[in-house]
Design an enzyme around this catalytic site. Structure first.
Site, short mmCIF file in Angstrom:
data_model
loop_
_atom_site.label_atom_id
_atom_site.label_comp_id
_atom_site.label_asym_id
_atom_site.label_seq_id
_atom_site.Cartn_x
_atom_site.Cartn_y
_atom_site.Cartn_z
CG ASP A 111 -1.71 1.24 1.43
OD1 ASP A 111 -1.65 2.13 0.56
OD2 ASP A 111 -2.42 1.34 2.46
CE LYS A 148 -1.69 6.92 -3.34
NZ LYS A 148 -2.11 6.02 -2.24
CD GLU A 197 -4.82 3.34 -2.26
OE1 GLU A 197 -5.59 4.19 -1.78
OE2 GLU A 197 -3.67 3.61 -2.65
CG ASP A 235 -9.19 4.43 1.60
OD1 ASP A 235 -8.67 5.17 2.45
OD2 ASP A 235 -8.51 3.65 0.89
N1 LIG Z 1 -6.18 9.05 15.22
C1 LIG Z 1 -6.24 9.76 14.11
N2 LIG Z 1 -7.09 10.80 14.01
C2 LIG Z 1 -7.16 11.55 12.88
N3 LIG Z 1 -6.40 11.33 11.80
C3 LIG Z 1 -5.54 10.30 11.85
C4 LIG Z 1 -5.42 9.46 12.99
N4 LIG Z 1 -4.48 8.51 12.71
C5 LIG Z 1 -4.04 8.76 11.48
N5 LIG Z 1 -4.67 9.84 10.96
C6 LIG Z 1 -4.45 10.46 9.65
O1 LIG Z 1 -4.58 9.47 8.66
C7 LIG Z 1 -3.79 9.83 7.53
C8 LIG Z 1 -2.99 8.65 7.10
O2 LIG Z 1 -3.87 7.62 6.78
P1 LIG Z 1 -3.45 6.42 5.83
O3 LIG Z 1 -2.21 5.80 6.37
O4 LIG Z 1 -4.63 5.60 5.65
O5 LIG Z 1 -3.15 7.28 4.54
P2 LIG Z 1 -2.30 6.94 3.27
O6 LIG Z 1 -2.56 5.54 2.87
O7 LIG Z 1 -0.92 7.37 3.51
O8 LIG Z 1 -2.92 7.96 2.25
P3 LIG Z 1 -3.71 7.72 0.89
O9 LIG Z 1 -4.50 6.48 1.04
O10 LIG Z 1 -4.51 8.95 0.77
O11 LIG Z 1 -2.64 7.64 -0.14
C9 LIG Z 1 -2.92 10.99 7.95
O12 LIG Z 1 -3.45 12.21 7.44
C10 LIG Z 1 -3.04 10.96 9.46
O13 LIG Z 1 -2.88 12.25 10.03
MG LIG Z 2 -4.26 4.63 1.86
#
Ligand SMILES: Nc1ncnc2c1ncn2[C@@H]1O[C@H](COP(=O)(O)OP(=O)(O)OP(=O)(O)O)[C@@H](O)[C@H]1O
Ligand SMILES: [Mg+2]
Length: 508
Positions: free
Chosen positions: A8, A70, A149, A171
């Protein structure tokens, strides 16, 4: 033969997974023992540092740090120039991250890892998908599939909940938003409709909070942080993100910043935070409503709602979904790991030669996964002999793989060529769609009259990559075929050169 993994490749965090000996997907930890790796690259001379260490340095060395790449995938832009003067494109930065993940997985398994399924937001268009595949290639990975995803999340989820029904995958990650309606009919998983916004995620919530905190500091007589230097802004970004996370569990929190020697203490309540970000949530709401409508369903027909992405930890998200669907929203598996787990399942299936590989890998829980296109595909045409407009050939939300042919006509007597411009988007107005590629097709027959039928066939393969075919609409004679010459992507030579450079590069 080395191992296969599912990756991912997120805007803010990456996760990887592989099937264990029992055939169940497990997260593969990185070399620091973490289950997710920040998608951050810090350049120190010739060395690229990826992950938590880079993220920690983002505030102190912002000009040597690259984040959120990204969001730029599929753009022909330069996101970083190394000390040695080498310009790096978004896919090369992503390749550095992938190289680090690959090496971490190899360290974990003690054997080579050379094949992977990499996930992308369903809403990614062709150029972004191709750039993602290219990033894998540069990193020395054979990319078995570029998987959506939400589909990956549903595969992981479907493995545990074999019951039939319709569900909505919401998502909200760090940089992108995807909302998808799927139907699971026993052992088949089918995407009914998908929509999203590739520029909407936790990052935007952070931005709102940063603006708010900055305005409070200015109102209290302080100097604006946002108008200041990059290091300060990066520090504010860091603190805003931490505060946002705190507000998911606490009713209020405070952010402390020192600007020009003065300490500022800004208190934020969850209520204020929700108010300043309500329009962002509203955008996810209208897309969710749109996708349910496009699936020709009502909310009463949605059996379950599945939350994916770190940003769905915000209580405002759960509240929204529960009010729309009238049902509790579910977090089936850890929401930042579920996408990688689904990718691992598909990677194992893709790696097997068996025709019923998916059924074998999932112990019969899943036999087929059907996905849809997230973008309409068409060509530029001259309507009524005067207006240039977009003519959609493959409508969005068509089931993959798919091909649709549509008939047009030559514009004048003895026309010997057609300049075919392939578009992505819904609108008839060319101003609102993307021309993703073009090619000159030669008409091999002389003397055809004006209005002679020309058939254009556009098709998406299983990875949603586009092929174009043009035939004589009367005789069926083949006139030309091409894979889109993508204006935004790297060509073969550039890819090889980038791969060579990366093999030589040191990534830690
Ligand atoms: N407890 C929380 N409360 C609010 N936001 C959170 C929390 N934990 C993580 N996040 C937010 O979730 C986001 C990251 O999520 P995730 O890892 O699913 O994203 P990603 O896969 O990197 O992004 P994308 O799928 O958009 O490419 C960040 O913006 C982070 O600040
Ligand atoms: Mg993601």
């Amino acid at each position: 033969m080395g191992r296969v993994i599912g990756i991912d490749l997120g805007t803010t965090y990456c996760a990887m997974a592989a099937l264990n000996d029992a055939g169940v997907p497990d997260i593969v930890p990185n070399r620091e023992g973490e289950r997710i790796t920040p998608s951050v690259v810090l350049f120190q001379g010739d060395i690229a540092i990826v992950g938590s260490q880079a993220k920690r340095s983002a505030a102190s060395a912002p000009e040597d740090t690259v984040q959120f790449v990204k969001r730029h995938m599929g753009e022909k832009s330069i996101v970083y120039t190394t000390e040695a003067g080498k310009d790096l494109r978004p896919e090369e930065i992503s390749a550095l991250i992938l190289k680090r993940l690959k090496e971490d997985a190899e360290l974990h398994f003690g054997e080579p890892v050379d094949r992977a399924v990499i996930t992308v937001p369903a809403y990614f268009d062709d150029a972004r998908r191709t750039a993602t595949r290219d990033a894998g290639t540069i990193a020395g990975l054979e990319v078995l599939r570029v998987l959506n995803e939400p589909t990956a999340a549903a595969i992981a989820y479907g493995l545990r909940h074999a019951d039939a029904g319709v569900f909505l995958v919401y998502d909200l990650g760090g940089g992108t938003f995807d909302v998808t309606v799927m139907r699971s009919a026993g052992d088949e998983l089918e995407v009914l409709a998908t929509a999203g916004d590739r520029n909407l995620g936790g990052y935007d919530w952070d931005n709102r909070l940063m603006k708010h905190v900055d305005a409070e500091i200015v109102a209290a007589g302080g100097a604006s942080v946002l108008a200041g230097d990059e290091a300060r802004i990066a520090e504010l970004r860091d603190k805003a993100e931490i505060a946002k996370r705190t507000l998911s569990t606490s009713e209020q929190c405070s952010i402390v910043l020192s600007v020009d020697g003065a300490h500022h203490h800004v208190k934020v309540t969850r209520e204020t935070f929700e108010r300043m970000t309500s329009s962002l949530l509203g955008r996810t709401e209208s897309l969710a409503r749109q996708v349910v409508e496009e699936a020709r369903l009502s909310w009463a027909q949605i059996d379950r709602t599945l939350l994916v992405g770190g940003s769905t930890r915000m209580p405002m998200v759960t509240r929204l979904l529960e009010s729309m669907s009238g049902r509790p929203a579910e977090r089936g598996v850890a929401q930042d790991e579920v996408v990688a787990m689904g990718a691992a399942i598909l990677a194992a299936a893709e790696n097997s030669a068996a025709p019923d590989a998916l059924a074998q890998v999932t112990g019969g829980a899943l036999t087929a996964v059907r996905d849809v296109t997230s973008q309409s595909l068409g060509v530029e045409v001259l309507a009524d002999g005067e207006r240039v407009e977009n003519s959609v050939i493959v409508p969005r939300n068509s089931r993959l793989p798919c091909g649709v042919a549509k008939k047009y006509a030559t514009m004048y007597h003895d026309q010997r060529g057609i300049l075919l411009k392939v578009t992505e988007g819904e609108d008839t107005d060319m101003a609102y769609v993307n021309v993703i590629g073009q090619s000159e097709i030669r008409i091999p027959v002389a003397g055809l009259p004006e209005g002679h039928p020309v058939e254009v066939r556009l098709s998406y393969d299983i990875d949603a990559i586009i092929h174009v075919q043009v035939t004589d609409g009367q005789t069926g004679q083949h006139w030309g075929e091409f894979e889109i010459e993508r204006v935004a992507n790297m060509d073969g030579g550039q890819l090889r050169a980038a791969g060579d450079r990366l093999r030589a590069a040191e990534v830690i």
